[in-house]
Enzyme design. Structure first.
Site, PDB file in Angstrom:
ATOM      1  N   ARG A 256       2.179 -10.800   5.697  1.00 51.99           N
ATOM      2  CA  ARG A 256       3.638 -10.915   5.670  1.00 51.99           C
ATOM      3  C   ARG A 256       4.329 -10.267   6.866  1.00 51.99           C
ATOM      4  NH1 ARG A 256       3.824  -9.751  -0.757  1.00 51.99           N
ATOM      5  NH2 ARG A 256       1.585  -9.823  -0.498  1.00 51.99           N
TER       6      ARG A 256
ATOM      7  N   PRO B 128       0.849  -1.182   0.000  1.00 51.36           N
ATOM      8  CA  PRO B 128       0.000   0.000   0.000  1.00 51.36           C
ATOM      9  C   PRO B 128       0.892   1.241   0.000  1.00 51.36           C
ATOM     10  CG  PRO B 128      -0.157  -1.180   2.097  1.00 51.36           C
ATOM     11  CD  PRO B 128       0.728  -1.968   1.228  1.00 51.36           C
ATOM     12  N   GLU B 129       0.658   2.131  -0.931  1.00 51.79           N
ATOM     13  CA  GLU B 129       1.404   3.381  -0.994  1.00 51.79           C
ATOM     14  C   GLU B 129       0.451   4.500  -0.580  1.00 51.79           C
ATOM     15  OE1 GLU B 129       3.765   3.627  -4.618  1.00 51.79           O
ATOM     16  OE2 GLU B 129       3.689   1.449  -4.833  1.00 51.79           O
TER      17      GLU B 129
ATOM     18  N   LYS C 299       3.184   6.999   4.029  1.00 52.59           N
ATOM     19  CA  LYS C 299       2.527   5.715   4.241  1.00 52.59           C
ATOM     20  C   LYS C 299       2.294   5.429   5.714  1.00 52.59           C
ATOM     21  CE  LYS C 299       5.434   4.282   0.429  1.00 52.59           C
ATOM     22  NZ  LYS C 299       6.533   3.390   0.031  1.00 52.59           N
TER      23      LYS C 299
ATOM     24  N   HIS D 227      -4.907 -14.299   9.434  1.00 55.22           N
ATOM     25  CA  HIS D 227      -3.775 -13.386   9.593  1.00 55.22           C
ATOM     26  C   HIS D 227      -4.089 -12.187  10.486  1.00 55.22           C
ATOM     27  CE1 HIS D 227      -1.791 -15.815   6.682  1.00 55.22           C
ATOM     28  NE2 HIS D 227      -2.562 -15.441   5.680  1.00 55.22           N
TER      29      HIS D 227
ATOM     30  N   ARG E 284      14.219  -5.180  -6.431  1.00 55.74           N
ATOM     31  CA  ARG E 284      12.828  -5.154  -6.889  1.00 55.74           C
ATOM     32  C   ARG E 284      12.836  -4.951  -8.403  1.00 55.74           C
ATOM     33  NH1 ARG E 284      11.882  -0.390  -2.924  1.00 55.74           N
ATOM     34  NH2 ARG E 284      13.075  -1.929  -1.836  1.00 55.74           N
TER      35      ARG E 284
END
Length: 300
Positions: free
Chosen positions: A123, A2-3, A61, A100, A289
């Site tokens: 994660r 998420p940005e 963020k 989660h 990346r």
DNA sequence: ACTCTGGCCTGTGAGC
DNA sequence: TGCTCACAGGCCAGAG
């Protein structure tokens, strides 16, 4: 990942339920989500139970919720970062434990009633913490969602984001002029400008027709100004469409995905034609990346 | 002082 | 069918 636009969608969604609400109960199911909290899980729960949330604020963020202090300005806040896969969901009170799920807040709002705010993070790169608030050096509001010039210490070191009215355009140009690093690296450096991640960096560079590996200090001032304009344009557009979503990780507080993925021009479009010139978009490895760009429109 | 790399994580899907 | 492995990548500590 998420940005800024995705985090802003979450912030705006939390405001009605959380601003002015009381935390009736706090339950930590997985302490790995507290890596940035100075105490343990019991400490986190005990210090928050019974507290009232003033507002929901965002810079880049980072999200935070200043905690009300009777008659005085708040001195601490819950600070959150969604990391790559974090979600902040609102659910009916008593909803069974989600997949989660890491931390649950049972919230009571004076007019909107009870709700569960659930931090879900597959994660576990995201985190929540209790942090002290400090004054902003420029005296301006610390982020979107509050007029108060108080920022958590964990957020103080990052730059304002490009949608912040107090963002310093000149400092941004100076920072780029000072580094020989690739321009994309500079865009991802949260101390230069916050809120931009891999998706919007690739999109802004495509729109500005700049190769991601051009040394930042070699860009003419005109190009830097154009780039900043494109950064703002792409963030604004994504925000208007409710954010980008590539998989089920990027969702609003109701678990719904945004629509901006349909509007991407470069990111994730390896081998597909550049919308401007038809040349296939290429993907190259870049600092662990990927970068996606048009080899024709974005010359090194 | 500045720049860059590695490690933290887990689910997904391609390939064998 | 079931296994392995690359990949997604924000942030920060620590190396260079």
């Amino acid at each position: 990942m998420p940005e800024l636009p995705e985090v802003e969608v979450v912030r705006a969604g939390l405001v009605p339920a959380l601003a002015g609400a009381r935390l009736d109960a706090v339950t930590v199911l997985d302490a790995r989500s507290l890596t940035r909290h100075p105490g343990d899980a019991r400490d986190f729960e005990a210090r928050l139970t019974g507290r009232r949330v003033d507002a929901v604020v965002r810079r880049g963020k980072f999200l935070w919720m200043p905690l009300a202090d009777a008659g005085a300005e708040p001195i601490e806040a819950i600070v959150g970062h969604l990391g790559m896969s974090g979600q902040m969901l609102l659910r009916e009170p008593g909803t069974p434990t989600l997949r989660h799920e890491r931390i649950r807040f049972d919230v009571r709002h004076p007019t909107h009633g009870e709700i569960a705010m659930v931090f879900v993070d597959q994660r576990t790169f995201g985190s929540l913490a209790i942090d002290r608030l400090e004054r902003t050096p420029d005296g301006a509001a610390a982020g979107r969602g509050s007029d108060i010039p108080l920022v958590p210490t964990q957020v103080a070191h990052i730059a304002r984001d490009p949608l912040d009215p107090a963002f310093d355009d000149r400092a941004f140009r100076t920072a780029l002029g000072r580094t020989r690093s690739a321009v994309k690296r500079a865009l991802l450096d949260q101390t230069v400008v916050s809120g931009i991640g891999n998706i919007y960096a690739d999109e802004a560079l495509w729109a500005a027709r700049l190769h991601p590996e051009r040394p930042a200090n070699e860009l003419p001032t005109r190009a830097v100004t154009r780039l900043l304009g494109e950064v703002r344009a792409v963030l604004d557009r994504a925000l208007a469409e409710g954010g980008t979503s590539f998989d089920a990780q990027y969702v609003n507080v109701n678990g719904q995905a945004g629509y901006f993925a349909h509007s991407l021009n470069a990111y994730g479009r390896t081998g597909q034609p550049c919308p401007r010139c038809g040349t296939p978009i290429v993907r190259v490895s870049f600092t662990n990346r990927s970068s996606h760009y048009c080899p024709r429109c974005q010359r090194r």
